[in-house]
Design a protein around this motif. Structure first.
Motif, PDB file in Angstrom:
ATOM      1  N   ALA A   1      -9.758  35.159   7.526  1.00  0.00           N
ATOM      2  CA  ALA A   1      -8.375  35.651   7.489  1.00  0.00           C
ATOM      3  C   ALA A   1      -7.543  34.891   6.475  1.00  0.00           C
ATOM      4  O   ALA A   1      -6.663  35.441   5.815  1.00  0.00           O
ATOM      5  N   GLU A   2      -7.844  33.587   6.319  1.00  0.00           N
ATOM      6  CA  GLU A   2      -7.088  32.762   5.381  1.00  0.00           C
ATOM      7  C   GLU A   2      -7.619  32.881   3.955  1.00  0.00           C
ATOM      8  O   GLU A   2      -7.057  32.324   3.024  1.00  0.00           O
ATOM      9  N   GLY A   3      -8.745  33.591   3.781  1.00  0.00           N
ATOM     10  CA  GLY A   3      -9.305  33.782   2.437  1.00  0.00           C
ATOM     11  C   GLY A   3      -9.943  32.539   1.875  1.00  0.00           C
ATOM     12  O   GLY A   3     -10.024  32.354   0.673  1.00  0.00           O
ATOM     13  N   ARG A   4     -10.428  31.653   2.763  1.00  0.00           N
ATOM     14  CA  ARG A   4     -10.989  30.399   2.284  1.00  0.00           C
ATOM     15  C   ARG A   4     -12.496  30.464   2.104  1.00  0.00           C
ATOM     16  O   ARG A   4     -13.117  29.517   1.659  1.00  0.00           O
ATOM     17  N   MET A   5     -13.128  31.548   2.449  1.00  0.00           N
ATOM     18  CA  MET A   5     -14.557  31.672   2.254  1.00  0.00           C
ATOM     19  C   MET A   5     -14.853  32.082   0.822  1.00  0.00           C
ATOM     20  O   MET A   5     -14.179  32.949   0.269  1.00  0.00           O
ATOM     21  N   ASN A   6     -15.855  31.480   0.229  1.00  0.00           N
ATOM     22  CA  ASN A   6     -16.281  31.845  -1.110  1.00  0.00           C
ATOM     23  C   ASN A   6     -16.816  33.270  -1.107  1.00  0.00           C
ATOM     24  O   ASN A   6     -17.553  33.678  -0.233  1.00  0.00           O
ATOM     25  N   THR A   7     -16.450  34.035  -2.119  1.00  0.00           N
ATOM     26  CA  THR A   7     -16.863  35.433  -2.158  1.00  0.00           C
ATOM     27  C   THR A   7     -18.356  35.585  -2.355  1.00  0.00           C
ATOM     28  O   THR A   7     -18.915  36.640  -2.091  1.00  0.00           O
ATOM     29  N   LYS A   8     -19.020  34.521  -2.823  1.00  0.00           N
ATOM     30  CA  LYS A   8     -20.461  34.607  -3.025  1.00  0.00           C
ATOM     31  C   LYS A   8     -21.224  34.368  -1.729  1.00  0.00           C
ATOM     32  O   LYS A   8     -22.411  34.595  -1.665  1.00  0.00           O
TER      33      LYS A   8
ATOM     34  N   MET B   1     -26.744  20.115  -2.026  1.00  0.00           N
ATOM     35  CA  MET B   1     -26.114  19.939  -3.334  1.00  0.00           C
ATOM     36  C   MET B   1     -25.998  21.261  -4.083  1.00  0.00           C
ATOM     37  O   MET B   1     -24.968  21.551  -4.699  1.00  0.00           O
ATOM     38  N   VAL B   2     -27.055  22.065  -4.042  1.00  0.00           N
ATOM     39  CA  VAL B   2     -27.014  23.355  -4.735  1.00  0.00           C
ATOM     40  C   VAL B   2     -25.971  24.270  -4.103  1.00  0.00           C
ATOM     41  O   VAL B   2     -25.222  24.959  -4.809  1.00  0.00           O
ATOM     42  N   MET B   3     -25.898  24.297  -2.773  1.00  0.00           N
ATOM     43  CA  MET B   3     -24.918  25.160  -2.121  1.00  0.00           C
ATOM     44  C   MET B   3     -23.495  24.776  -2.536  1.00  0.00           C
ATOM     45  O   MET B   3     -22.652  25.648  -2.790  1.00  0.00           O
ATOM     46  N   ASN B   4     -23.220  23.480  -2.646  1.00  0.00           N
ATOM     47  CA  ASN B   4     -21.876  23.060  -3.046  1.00  0.00           C
ATOM     48  C   ASN B   4     -21.596  23.352  -4.515  1.00  0.00           C
ATOM     49  O   ASN B   4     -20.445  23.627  -4.893  1.00  0.00           O
ATOM     50  N   LEU B   5     -22.607  23.301  -5.353  1.00  0.00           N
ATOM     51  CA  LEU B   5     -22.422  23.701  -6.747  1.00  0.00           C
ATOM     52  C   LEU B   5     -22.073  25.189  -6.832  1.00  0.00           C
ATOM     53  O   LEU B   5     -21.192  25.599  -7.596  1.00  0.00           O
ATOM     54  N   LEU B   6     -22.754  25.997  -6.037  1.00  0.00           N
ATOM     55  CA  LEU B   6     -22.477  27.432  -6.032  1.00  0.00           C
ATOM     56  C   LEU B   6     -21.092  27.721  -5.450  1.00  0.00           C
ATOM     57  O   LEU B   6     -20.346  28.545  -5.983  1.00  0.00           O
ATOM     58  N   ARG B   7     -20.740  27.041  -4.371  1.00  0.00           N
ATOM     59  CA  ARG B   7     -19.445  27.270  -3.732  1.00  0.00           C
ATOM     60  C   ARG B   7     -18.285  26.917  -4.653  1.00  0.00           C
ATOM     61  O   ARG B   7     -17.197  27.481  -4.546  1.00  0.00           O
ATOM     62  N   SER B   8     -18.510  25.961  -5.541  1.00  0.00           N
ATOM     63  CA  SER B   8     -17.445  25.547  -6.461  1.00  0.00           C
ATOM     64  C   SER B   8     -17.434  26.376  -7.737  1.00  0.00           C
ATOM     65  O   SER B   8     -16.654  26.097  -8.651  1.00  0.00           O
ATOM     66  N   GLY B   9     -18.309  27.390  -7.830  1.00  0.00           N
ATOM     67  CA  GLY B   9     -18.264  28.326  -8.950  1.00  0.00           C
ATOM     68  C   GLY B   9     -19.161  28.008 -10.120  1.00  0.00           C
ATOM     69  O   GLY B   9     -19.071  28.663 -11.162  1.00  0.00           O
ATOM     70  N   HIS B  10     -20.052  27.015  -9.997  1.00  0.00           N
ATOM     71  CA  HIS B  10     -20.953  26.682 -11.096  1.00  0.00           C
ATOM     72  C   HIS B  10     -22.064  27.726 -11.226  1.00  0.00           C
ATOM     73  O   HIS B  10     -22.484  28.327 -10.236  1.00  0.00           O
TER      74      HIS B  10
ATOM     75  N   PRO C   1     -13.525  23.667   4.031  1.00  0.00           N
ATOM     76  CA  PRO C   1     -12.989  24.442   2.907  1.00  0.00           C
ATOM     77  C   PRO C   1     -13.500  23.917   1.575  1.00  0.00           C
ATOM     78  O   PRO C   1     -13.900  22.759   1.461  1.00  0.00           O
ATOM     79  N   LEU C   2     -13.505  24.775   0.573  1.00  0.00           N
ATOM     80  CA  LEU C   2     -13.987  24.392  -0.749  1.00  0.00           C
ATOM     81  C   LEU C   2     -13.056  23.392  -1.404  1.00  0.00           C
ATOM     82  O   LEU C   2     -11.854  23.375  -1.163  1.00  0.00           O
ATOM     83  N   LYS C   3     -13.636  22.531  -2.247  1.00  0.00           N
ATOM     84  CA  LYS C   3     -12.816  21.611  -3.034  1.00  0.00           C
ATOM     85  C   LYS C   3     -12.170  22.381  -4.189  1.00  0.00           C
ATOM     86  O   LYS C   3     -12.775  23.299  -4.739  1.00  0.00           O
ATOM     87  N   PRO C   4     -10.957  22.013  -4.560  1.00  0.00           N
ATOM     88  CA  PRO C   4     -10.314  22.682  -5.707  1.00  0.00           C
ATOM     89  C   PRO C   4     -10.910  22.192  -7.023  1.00  0.00           C
ATOM     90  O   PRO C   4     -10.431  21.221  -7.617  1.00  0.00           O
ATOM     91  N   ILE C   5     -11.956  22.844  -7.482  1.00  0.00           N
ATOM     92  CA  ILE C   5     -12.687  22.405  -8.673  1.00  0.00           C
ATOM     93  C   ILE C   5     -12.706  23.526  -9.698  1.00  0.00           C
ATOM     94  O   ILE C   5     -12.972  24.682  -9.361  1.00  0.00           O
ATOM     95  N   ILE C   6     -12.442  23.183 -10.952  1.00  0.00           N
ATOM     96  CA  ILE C   6     -12.625  24.123 -12.058  1.00  0.00           C
ATOM     97  C   ILE C   6     -14.013  23.849 -12.635  1.00  0.00           C
ATOM     98  O   ILE C   6     -14.234  22.795 -13.241  1.00  0.00           O
ATOM     99  N   PRO C   7     -14.990  24.736 -12.416  1.00  0.00           N
ATOM    100  CA  PRO C   7     -16.372  24.434 -12.814  1.00  0.00           C
ATOM    101  C   PRO C   7     -16.548  24.358 -14.324  1.00  0.00           C
ATOM    102  O   PRO C   7     -15.833  25.014 -15.084  1.00  0.00           O
TER     103      PRO C   7
END
Length: 567
Positions: free
Chosen positions: A209-216, A295-304, A272-278
């Protein structure tokens, strides 16, 4: 079939089933095959044969003196202890080949090996120290190192993390290498959640509802408590998708993969995801074990943009579903990416990953960047760095401090040494997977020494906790009371609190596998030998972990060392 400067009488022919021995590895079941054009012939004039190794799908040129007919030596070289990954599968494969071949072919015998050959097989070198093999690459004036009694260089003054930018990457060019046997990653068990199913469902709904889930990463209802990651990327459209004839299993055919998928989704919705510009750089990641998955999941969640590879290809499916690309082998990943990270189990796995057929080294060209995050011995780390640099690549060692949960939550600590510019270029990746990352200087080995000391202290602390809890039971104290007292005093820390609870509940799901802790203690003891530093406590703790391994707790969490202390 073989390579020699002059005509020499050969003991073997194409199709022979054999035991073949490479430096640093035990004798391995194999088959003499016709040479492959992409693998260079050795320059030495001694007679060599081209051998395919069962179980690892690798092949290499092997000197004839290191090859023995399998049928005539079936039990002579068979390992009964410290069996490496893939060994049992190799034995099964060669036995199938034996049954398929004519009886006359299997009845061939050779003359008995000489005393020197016998000794070389019985004592191939210290099993605790890595044996280096530079037959693959000229190392440009590499000086041999002594494994013991050498003074360890003094580290430069530490520098702290800093932000850096840069562009790396050159057109790929494949070169040829010989092989190492393959080792694998440990299976991961699903961590027990501290929240009920109802609480998790409510939390997921709130996050959506808060839109905090990564769309991927999309959760969908399932008939059981495990959530699957939907396939939102067509594998046939991936630039590095496997050949259509490659054997792959359906994600729904494996209970383990469901568990892994559910674990990743569950952890993704908790934080929640960290505010990162990949970074716009293309990222590769080799090894999807307990640490690599988080580690891979967090790289994907941050948009890498991440391309993954794992020895067991089935583990890649969840990450492809979450937006990753798939590489068919390490060399292909390195070629396709600007910088490639690797995190595997031990020194043997690193050597196979880097120096093996279609390994990292074959994909390295000028400007390609490689970051080694495995906890291994200092000598192997230096060998890998020199090999990467010799091909024009850029190297950074970056072992991580933390276990499964910090990896999933992006709360690791990264210790780095090597190329400072590459450290700066890794900034957004490190931000995604770690809470702190430190640059310890340009000298390769500095970060490894730091990691071994940290894990040595961890191992001795856990061993002491195990002995204390065991003693409490013997003297009639309630272990729950002991755990509470420890949690209230100066000894209160996550390790003591969480591991004491694991002992109380007898839950040993592997957050940090016991065999890896024992491996790190062994490497720390070897490091202590080099600098003549007595390590009495660490040595005693190492024996306790070895006992736990003998009791069958190698793949359990380090808290299972309690079973050795209480028996």
């Amino acid at each position: 079939m073989h390579h020699s400067a002059s005509k020499m009488e050969s003991k073997f022919e194409v199709g022979d089933l054999v035991w073949a021995k490479m430096k640093g590895f035990p004798s391995w079941p194999g088959k003499v095959i016709a040479p492959k054009d992409e693998v260079k012939k050795p320059l030495k004039k001694t007679l060599h044969h081209f051998v395919f190794f069962f179980g690892s799908e690798n092949y290499a040129w092997i000197p004839e003196e290191n090859i023995y007919l399998y049928a005539a030596n079936r039990n002579k070289f068979k390992l009964n202890s410290r069996i490496p990954k893939g060994y049992k599968e190799a034995l099964e494969a060669i036995e199938d080949e034996v049954k398929a071949q004519p009886a006359t072919k299997n009845s061939r015998t050779l003359e008995l090996p000489s005393i020197d050959e016998e000794l070389a097989q019985i004592f191939p070198g210290s099993s605790d120290s890595p044996i280096k093999d530079y037959s693959r690459e000229p190392m440009g004036g590499k000086k041999p190192k002594q494994l013991k009694k050498d003074a360890t260089p003094v580290k430069d003054k530490k520098e702290r993390k800093s932000i850096g930018t840069g562009t790396v990457g050159r057109p790929p060019k494949v070169k040829d290498e010989t092989s190492r046997k393959s080792t694998g990653s440990l299976p991961v068990k699903k961590r027990m959640s501290s929240l009920s199913e109802e609480e998790l469902k409510a939390k997921k709904q709130k996050l959506f509802a808060e839109g905090r889930m990564n769309t991927k990463i999309k959760a969908k209802p399932s008939t059981n408590s495990v959530q699957d990651i939907p396939m939102d990327v067509n594998q046939e459209d991936l630039p590095l998708s496997p050949p259509r004839e490659s054997p792959t299993k359906s994600p729904n055919s494996s209970t383990h993969n469901k568990s892994t998928s559910g674990l990743l989704i569950e952890e993704a919705v908790k934080k929640p995801l960290k505010p990162i510009i990949p970074t716009p750089l293309r990222i590769g990641f080799l090894g999807l074990g307990i640490m690599g998955q988080g580690m891979v999941m967090n790289l994907l969640r941050s948009g890498h943009e991440v391309t993954v590879w794992n020895r067991t290809a089935q583990k890649c499916k969840e990450f492809i579903s979450a937006g990753a690309f798939k590489g068919n082998n390490p060399a292909e990943v390195v070629q396709a990416c600007d910088m490639t990270f690797a995190c595997v189990s031990d020194s043997t796995a690193v050597k196979d990953l880097v120096f093996g057929n279609f390994g990292v080294l074959q994909g390295i060209t000028k400007g390609k960047c490689y970051i080694e995050m495995s906890t291994i011995d200092e000598d192997t780390m230096q060998d890998v760095a020199e090999a990467i640099n010799a091909r024009g690549g850029v190297f950074l060692e970056a072992p991580v401090v933390g276990s499964r949960v910090p990896a999933l939550e992006g709360q690791l600590i990264i210790l780095a040494s090597g190329d400072r510019k590459l450290f700066d270029d890794c900034y957004t990746c490190f931000e995604a997977i770690a809470k702190k990352f430190l640059f310890l200087g340009p000298e390769i080995g500095g970060a490894t020494r730091m990691k071994l000391i940290v894990n040595m202290i961890m191992g001795t602390t856990m061993a002491s906790l195990a002995e204390g809890m065991a003693m409490a039971e013997k003297v009639g104290l309630d272990q729950e009371d002991v755990a509470e007292v420890l949690s209230l005093g100066s000894l209160s820390c996550p390790t003591v609190i969480h591991k004491s609870q694991a002992i109380l509940n007898q839950k040993y799901d592997p957050h940090f596998p016991l065999m890896h802790q024992q491996k790190d203690l062994r490497l720390a003891l070897l490091l202590g030998d080099k600098v003549e530093q007595p390590l009495y406590v660490a040595s005693a703790a190492n024996e306790l972990y070895k006992k736990a391994r003998r009791l069958g707790y190698a793949e359990s969490d380090i808290a299972a060392v309690y079973r050795a202390a209480s028996s």
